[in-house]
Motif scaffolding. Structure first.
Motif, PDB file in Angstrom:
ATOM      1  N   HIS A   8       0.851  -1.691   0.100  1.00  0.00           N
ATOM      2  CA  HIS A   8       0.266  -0.013  -0.346  1.00  0.00           C
ATOM      3  C   HIS A   8       0.811   1.137  -0.118  1.00  0.00           C
ATOM      4  CE1 HIS A   8      -2.483  -2.682   2.984  1.00  0.00           C
ATOM      5  NE2 HIS A   8      -2.937  -3.357   1.337  1.00  0.00           N
ATOM      6  N   VAL A   9       0.120   2.276  -0.785  1.00  0.00           N
ATOM      7  CA  VAL A   9       0.947   3.464  -0.180  1.00  0.00           C
ATOM      8  C   VAL A   9       1.800   4.131   1.392  1.00  0.00           C
ATOM      9  CG1 VAL A   9       0.805   6.193  -0.950  1.00  0.00           C
ATOM     10  CG2 VAL A   9       0.161   4.324  -2.484  1.00  0.00           C
ATOM     11  N   ASN A  10       2.642   4.100   1.447  1.00  0.00           N
ATOM     12  CA  ASN A  10       2.894   4.531   2.803  1.00  0.00           C
ATOM     13  C   ASN A  10       2.171   5.641   3.539  1.00  0.00           C
ATOM     14  OD1 ASN A  10       4.762   5.614   4.888  1.00  0.00           O
ATOM     15  ND2 ASN A  10       4.761   3.781   5.368  1.00  0.00           N
ATOM     16  N   ASN A  11       1.856   5.320   4.698  1.00  0.00           N
ATOM     17  CA  ASN A  11       0.975   6.995   5.328  1.00  0.00           C
ATOM     18  C   ASN A  11       2.011   8.091   4.690  1.00  0.00           C
ATOM     19  OD1 ASN A  11       2.369   5.351   7.670  1.00  0.00           O
ATOM     20  ND2 ASN A  11       2.171   7.096   8.917  1.00  0.00           N
ATOM     21  N   VAL A  12       3.761   8.061   5.089  1.00  0.00           N
ATOM     22  CA  VAL A  12       4.383   8.936   5.415  1.00  0.00           C
ATOM     23  C   VAL A  12       4.180   9.821   4.135  1.00  0.00           C
ATOM     24  CG1 VAL A  12       6.307  10.053   5.685  1.00  0.00           C
ATOM     25  CG2 VAL A  12       6.341   9.097   6.966  1.00  0.00           C
ATOM     26  N   ALA A  52       1.422  25.060   8.917  1.00  0.00           N
ATOM     27  CA  ALA A  52       1.017  24.894  10.122  1.00  0.00           C
ATOM     28  C   ALA A  52       1.189  23.383  11.230  1.00  0.00           C
ATOM     29  CB  ALA A  52       0.255  25.916  10.343  1.00  0.00           C
ATOM     30  N   ARG A  53      -0.384  23.101  10.140  1.00  0.00           N
ATOM     31  CA  ARG A  53      -0.638  22.152  10.224  1.00  0.00           C
ATOM     32  C   ARG A  53      -1.498  21.018   9.575  1.00  0.00           C
ATOM     33  NH1 ARG A  53      -6.048  20.357  11.615  1.00  0.00           N
ATOM     34  NH2 ARG A  53      -6.434  19.228  13.603  1.00  0.00           N
ATOM     35  N   GLN A  54      -1.453  19.751   9.804  1.00  0.00           N
ATOM     36  CA  GLN A  54      -2.165  18.795   9.117  1.00  0.00           C
ATOM     37  C   GLN A  54      -2.799  17.745   9.528  1.00  0.00           C
ATOM     38  OE1 GLN A  54       0.361  17.603   4.745  1.00  0.00           O
ATOM     39  NE2 GLN A  54       1.812  17.353   6.868  1.00  0.00           N
ATOM     40  N   GLU A  55      -3.726  17.004   8.821  1.00  0.00           N
ATOM     41  CA  GLU A  55      -4.616  16.154   9.732  1.00  0.00           C
ATOM     42  C   GLU A  55      -4.672  15.312   8.430  1.00  0.00           C
ATOM     43  OE1 GLU A  55      -8.218  15.008  12.434  1.00  0.00           O
ATOM     44  OE2 GLU A  55      -7.792  17.137  11.532  1.00  0.00           O
ATOM     45  N   ILE A  56      -5.009  14.116   8.479  1.00  0.00           N
ATOM     46  CA  ILE A  56      -5.237  13.106   6.915  1.00  0.00           C
ATOM     47  C   ILE A  56      -6.147  11.583   7.810  1.00  0.00           C
ATOM     48  CG2 ILE A  56      -2.574  11.512   7.653  1.00  0.00           C
ATOM     49  CD1 ILE A  56      -2.907  11.427   4.684  1.00  0.00           C
ATOM     50  N   GLU A  57      -6.893  11.316   7.609  1.00  0.00           N
ATOM     51  CA  GLU A  57      -7.888  10.202   7.533  1.00  0.00           C
ATOM     52  C   GLU A  57      -7.694   9.336   6.490  1.00  0.00           C
ATOM     53  OE1 GLU A  57     -12.034   9.490   8.029  1.00  0.00           O
ATOM     54  OE2 GLU A  57     -11.520  11.405   9.929  1.00  0.00           O
ATOM     55  N   TYR A  58      -7.744   8.336   6.438  1.00  0.00           N
ATOM     56  CA  TYR A  58      -7.155   6.968   5.644  1.00  0.00           C
ATOM     57  C   TYR A  58      -8.472   5.933   5.703  1.00  0.00           C
ATOM     58  CZ  TYR A  58      -1.887   8.360   6.000  1.00  0.00           C
ATOM     59  OH  TYR A  58      -1.265   9.173   6.215  1.00  0.00           O
ATOM     60  N   LEU A  59      -9.180   5.983   4.119  1.00  0.00           N
ATOM     61  CA  LEU A  59     -10.344   5.546   4.525  1.00  0.00           C
ATOM     62  C   LEU A  59      -9.837   3.871   3.818  1.00  0.00           C
ATOM     63  CD1 LEU A  59     -12.058   8.823   2.955  1.00  0.00           C
ATOM     64  CD2 LEU A  59     -12.207   7.996   5.066  1.00  0.00           C
ATOM     65  N   ARG A  60      -9.497   3.670   2.841  1.00  0.00           N
ATOM     66  CA  ARG A  60      -8.945   2.972   2.130  1.00  0.00           C
ATOM     67  C   ARG A  60      -8.106   3.047   1.459  1.00  0.00           C
ATOM     68  NH1 ARG A  60     -11.128   1.718  -3.729  1.00  0.00           N
ATOM     69  NH2 ARG A  60     -10.964   3.986  -4.074  1.00  0.00           N
ATOM     70  N   PRO A  61      -6.881   1.141   1.358  1.00  0.00           N
ATOM     71  CA  PRO A  61      -5.636   1.318   0.897  1.00  0.00           C
ATOM     72  C   PRO A  61      -5.484   1.420  -0.306  1.00  0.00           C
ATOM     73  CG  PRO A  61      -6.576  -1.047   2.100  1.00  0.00           C
ATOM     74  CD  PRO A  61      -7.661   0.205   2.217  1.00  0.00           C
ATOM     75  N   LEU A  62      -4.619   2.272  -0.773  1.00  0.00           N
ATOM     76  CA  LEU A  62      -3.890   2.662  -2.134  1.00  0.00           C
ATOM     77  C   LEU A  62      -3.265   1.660  -2.898  1.00  0.00           C
ATOM     78  CD1 LEU A  62      -3.864   4.948  -4.714  1.00  0.00           C
ATOM     79  CD2 LEU A  62      -3.080   5.672  -3.483  1.00  0.00           C
ATOM     80  N   SER A  63      -2.969   1.725  -3.375  1.00  0.00           N
ATOM     81  CA  SER A  63      -2.124  -0.266  -4.232  1.00  0.00           C
ATOM     82  C   SER A  63      -1.888   0.997  -5.371  1.00  0.00           C
ATOM     83  CB  SER A  63      -2.353  -1.063  -4.324  1.00  0.00           C
ATOM     84  OG  SER A  63      -3.597  -1.967  -3.651  1.00  0.00           O
ATOM     85  N   PHE A  64      -0.158   0.203  -5.487  1.00  0.00           N
ATOM     86  CA  PHE A  64       0.355   1.051  -7.414  1.00  0.00           C
ATOM     87  C   PHE A  64      -0.226   0.777  -8.251  1.00  0.00           C
ATOM     88  CE2 PHE A  64       3.190   0.518 -10.470  1.00  0.00           C
ATOM     89  CZ  PHE A  64       3.657   2.000  -9.829  1.00  0.00           C
ATOM     90  N   THR A  65       0.002   2.221  -8.719  1.00  0.00           N
ATOM     91  CA  THR A  65      -1.053   1.897 -10.497  1.00  0.00           C
ATOM     92  C   THR A  65       0.116   3.164 -11.190  1.00  0.00           C
ATOM     93  OG1 THR A  65      -3.539   3.294 -11.782  1.00  0.00           O
ATOM     94  CG2 THR A  65      -2.219   3.668  -9.463  1.00  0.00           C
ATOM     95  N   ARG A  66       0.121   3.182 -12.229  1.00  0.00           N
ATOM     96  CA  ARG A  66       1.474   3.681 -13.242  1.00  0.00           C
ATOM     97  C   ARG A  66       0.329   4.809 -13.861  1.00  0.00           C
ATOM     98  NH1 ARG A  66       4.877   0.945 -15.773  1.00  0.00           N
ATOM     99  NH2 ARG A  66       5.477  -0.756 -15.374  1.00  0.00           N
ATOM    100  N   THR A  67      -1.309   4.566 -13.590  1.00  0.00           N
ATOM    101  CA  THR A  67      -2.655   5.836 -13.920  1.00  0.00           C
ATOM    102  C   THR A  67      -2.041   7.045 -12.536  1.00  0.00           C
ATOM    103  OG1 THR A  67      -3.801   4.583 -14.880  1.00  0.00           O
ATOM    104  CG2 THR A  67      -4.968   6.857 -14.246  1.00  0.00           C
ATOM    105  N   PRO A  68      -1.611   8.092 -13.319  1.00  0.00           N
ATOM    106  CA  PRO A  68      -1.873   9.022 -11.909  1.00  0.00           C
ATOM    107  C   PRO A  68      -2.800   9.268 -10.770  1.00  0.00           C
ATOM    108  CG  PRO A  68      -0.349  10.066 -13.786  1.00  0.00           C
ATOM    109  CD  PRO A  68      -0.932   8.793 -14.174  1.00  0.00           C
ATOM    110  N   VAL A  69      -2.932   9.141  -9.684  1.00  0.00           N
ATOM    111  CA  VAL A  69      -4.440   9.450  -8.847  1.00  0.00           C
ATOM    112  C   VAL A  69      -4.617  10.908  -8.812  1.00  0.00           C
ATOM    113  CG1 VAL A  69      -3.470   7.586  -7.259  1.00  0.00           C
ATOM    114  CG2 VAL A  69      -2.590   9.411  -6.611  1.00  0.00           C
TER     115      VAL A  69
END
Length: 166
Positions: A20-24, A67-84
């Motif tokens: 999966h795409v790593n959280n960082v 100054a601030r960041q927040e993220i919420e992961y909703l589902r895993p993102l796997s590798f794709t050659r097509t840009p997200v």
């Protein structure tokens, strides 16, 4: 409402041991989209983004600081050659800061328009970043200029709501 739709390519090195795409790395994808959307790119030779009004490079008179960041992961993102597709909008436009909101979605093999409504599809992640515009000479926050405000106001919509632990 109209959002920016920014294509961001994944790198093989973005993946973790679970493929999966790593959280960082997800934060890097958001940063790439934000830089594309808000910084001028005169050397790129491509059409300017409607929101790209912040000067870049060693002679820039302003900087942007997170100054601030927040993220919420909703589902895993796997590798794709097509840009997200990172859908990006302004959730709050203050005096010297703005809240940039994002949703990460599937891309499209043939590409997609730079602006438009939300896709409405299931997002991989949603996030918000508070960015402060700073005077490069003094290092102190500066007011958002009239030109910057005019470029960003068409993309202001409701800020994201995150789930809260309770």
């Amino acid at each position: 409402m109209t959002r920016l739709h920014v294509p961001v390519a994944l790198r093989w090195s973005d993946l973790d041991a679970y493929a999966h795409v790593n959280n960082v790395e997800m934060f890097r994808l958001l940063e790439d989209a934000r830089i594309t959307a808000f910084w001028t790119h005169p050397e790129a030779g491509e059409a300017a983004w409607p929101t790209a009004v912040l000067e870049t490079g060693p002679h820039a008179t302003s900087h942007t600081l997170v100054a601030r960041q927040e993220i919420e992961y909703l589902r895993p993102l796997s590798f794709t050659r097509t840009p997200v597709r990172v859908e990006l909008w302004v959730g709050r436009l203050g005096g010297a800061s703005l809240e940039v909101c994002y949703e990460v979605h599937d891309g499209a093999p043939g590409g997609f328009a730079r602006t438009g409504p939300t896709s409405g599809g299931a997002a991989y992640a949603k996030a918000a970043t508070t960015v402060v515009v700073v005077d490069a000479a003094t290092g102190r926050p500066r007011r958002i200029s009239d030109a910057e405000r005019a470029a960003w106001e068409p993309f202001v919509e409701e800020p994201l709501a995150f789930r809260r632990r309770g």
